[in-house]
Enzyme design. Structure first.
Site, PDB file in Angstrom:
ATOM      1  N   GLY A   1       0.724  -1.135   0.037  1.00 19.37           N
ATOM      2  CA  GLY A   1       0.000   0.065   0.008  1.00 19.37           C
ATOM      3  C   GLY A   1       0.828   1.326   0.036  1.00 19.37           C
ATOM      4  O   GLY A   1       1.845   1.072  -0.536  1.00 19.37           O
ATOM      5  N   LEU A   2       0.446   2.276   0.716  1.00 21.85           N
ATOM      6  CA  LEU A   2       1.078   3.656   0.698  1.00 21.85           C
ATOM      7  C   LEU A   2       1.409   4.107  -0.766  1.00 21.85           C
ATOM      8  O   LEU A   2       2.263   4.734  -0.859  1.00 21.85           O
ATOM      9  CB  LEU A   2       2.341   3.455   1.386  1.00 21.85           C
ATOM     10  CG  LEU A   2       2.396   3.227   3.004  1.00 21.85           C
ATOM     11  CD1 LEU A   2       3.613   2.894   3.567  1.00 21.85           C
ATOM     12  CD2 LEU A   2       1.520   4.049   3.780  1.00 21.85           C
ATOM     13  N   CYS A   3       0.420   4.097  -1.397  1.00 19.43           N
ATOM     14  CA  CYS A   3       0.454   4.531  -3.034  1.00 19.43           C
ATOM     15  C   CYS A   3      -0.910   5.249  -3.517  1.00 19.43           C
ATOM     16  O   CYS A   3      -1.234   5.173  -4.454  1.00 19.43           O
ATOM     17  CB  CYS A   3       0.761   3.368  -3.848  1.00 19.43           C
ATOM     18  SG  CYS A   3      -0.444   1.883  -3.829  1.00 19.43           S
ATOM     19  N   GLY A   4      -1.464   5.829  -2.532  1.00 21.91           N
ATOM     20  CA  GLY A   4      -2.672   6.593  -2.930  1.00 21.91           C
ATOM     21  C   GLY A   4      -4.017   5.718  -3.457  1.00 21.91           C
ATOM     22  O   GLY A   4      -4.038   4.642  -2.899  1.00 21.91           O
TER      23      GLY A   4
ATOM     24  N   ALA B   1       2.586   6.491  -8.439  1.00 21.89           N
ATOM     25  CA  ALA B   1       1.724   6.469  -7.557  1.00 21.89           C
ATOM     26  C   ALA B   1       2.158   6.668  -5.819  1.00 21.89           C
ATOM     27  O   ALA B   1       1.738   7.643  -5.246  1.00 21.89           O
ATOM     28  CB  ALA B   1       0.429   5.556  -7.441  1.00 21.89           C
TER      29      ALA B   1
END
Length: 290
Positions: free
Chosen positions: A89-92, A245
């Site tokens: 994650g941590l990709c908008g 992203a």
């Protein structure tokens, strides 16, 4: 009201978070260059492969021996959605945008009375789709242990999809991934890969070719490889989109942390000044009383 000590701890914590997001942004930026190069290098081959198959398919049009990967099963009842997302994650909105497109497609098919099956490649998409379509998920492939994507990873996915198709488990397969445009633009894409949708195939000329071996035999060899090529392209596009992203998301997080630090510091200074002023008033009042 929070004490000065609590405020100092909060500011220090936000600064530590800002350092982490800044570091993640720099790592994503460095990995993005390689991922973008790989994705851009795969596009011409995948496009040319489709064009070649389109030309051969046009020559084999109407042939009773056309492979099922091109001609289909003759039915349109069972749909397999091959959803490729990221492992982290941590990709908008990168992962959620792909999942949203797949979910909308699945719901539309179900509303039409079709049967939907899901094949998830990537942990994040699997976790999100499992909440709504747990019973429809027939397989999940986790690529967290893969340090660098290779064609062999796409071949493994393609073999599993082909095995299910040959077993008669579905009629249509649609591939979902995110096409990389730029650091701030990644486009969720749906591409039907079984049966293969070919374009006009010709360039308008009346030139005809004789194939050796026959068109049907060539297609029988090319179509399975084309499926792997298209999946490989999707994985590379996803990889570049993920880092783009993530780079954008971490840049925004770093900026937000900086703004939060500024506000927290302002509140801290005002509170400290008010406390100093209060102490001075108490000292002066005490001195006057004496």
């Amino acid at each position: 009201m929070a004490s000065l000590k609590d405020m100092r701890v909060r500011i220090a914590s936000t600064k530590a978070t800002q350092k982490i997001t800044k570091a993640m942004q720099m790592v994503a930026a460095s990995k993005l260059r390689r991922a973008q190069t790989a994705a851009e290098a795969a596009r011409p081959y995948a496009t040319k492969m489709e064009a070649v198959i389109g030309n051969i398919a046009a020559a084999a049009a109407g042939s009773p021996g056309a492979p099922a990967l091109l001609a289909g099963t003759g039915k349109d009842q069972v749909h397999l959605l091959l959803v490729c997302t990221g492992e982290r994650g941590l990709c908008g909105a990168f992962n959620s945008a792909i999942v949203r497109l797949a979910r909308e497609h699945a719901q539309s098919l179900i509303a039409q009375g079709k049967e939907v099956k899901l094949f998830c490649v990537g942990r994040k998409g699997y976790e999100q789709l499992r909440r709504t379509f747990e019973k429809q998920i027939v397989e999940h492939i986790d690529l967290r242990s893969v340090r660098q994507l290779g064609f062999v990873n796409a071949e493994d996915v393609a073999k599993k999809v082909l095995a299910r198709f040959e077993a008669g488990e579905f009629d249509v397969c649609t591939l979902f991934y995110s096409q990389f445009k730029s650091v701030i633009a990644q486009v969720p894409t749906a591409q039907q890969v079984i049966p293969l949708v070919v374009g006009e195939g010709g360039n308008g000329s009346a030139t005809s070719y004789e194939y050796e071996p026959e068109e049907d035999e060539i297609l029988a060899r090319l179509l399975p490889r084309n499926l792997a090529v298209q999946i490989f392209r999707a994985l590379l596009e996803n990889n570049a989109s993920f880092y783009g992203a993530q780079m954008s998301a971490m840049d925004n997080a770093t900026r937000n942390a900086g703004e939060m630090i500024r506000k927290q510091t302002l509140v801290y200074n005002r509170t400290r000044q008010a406390q100093i002023t209060k102490e001075l008033i108490e000292i002066i009042s005490g001195a006057e009383a004496v």
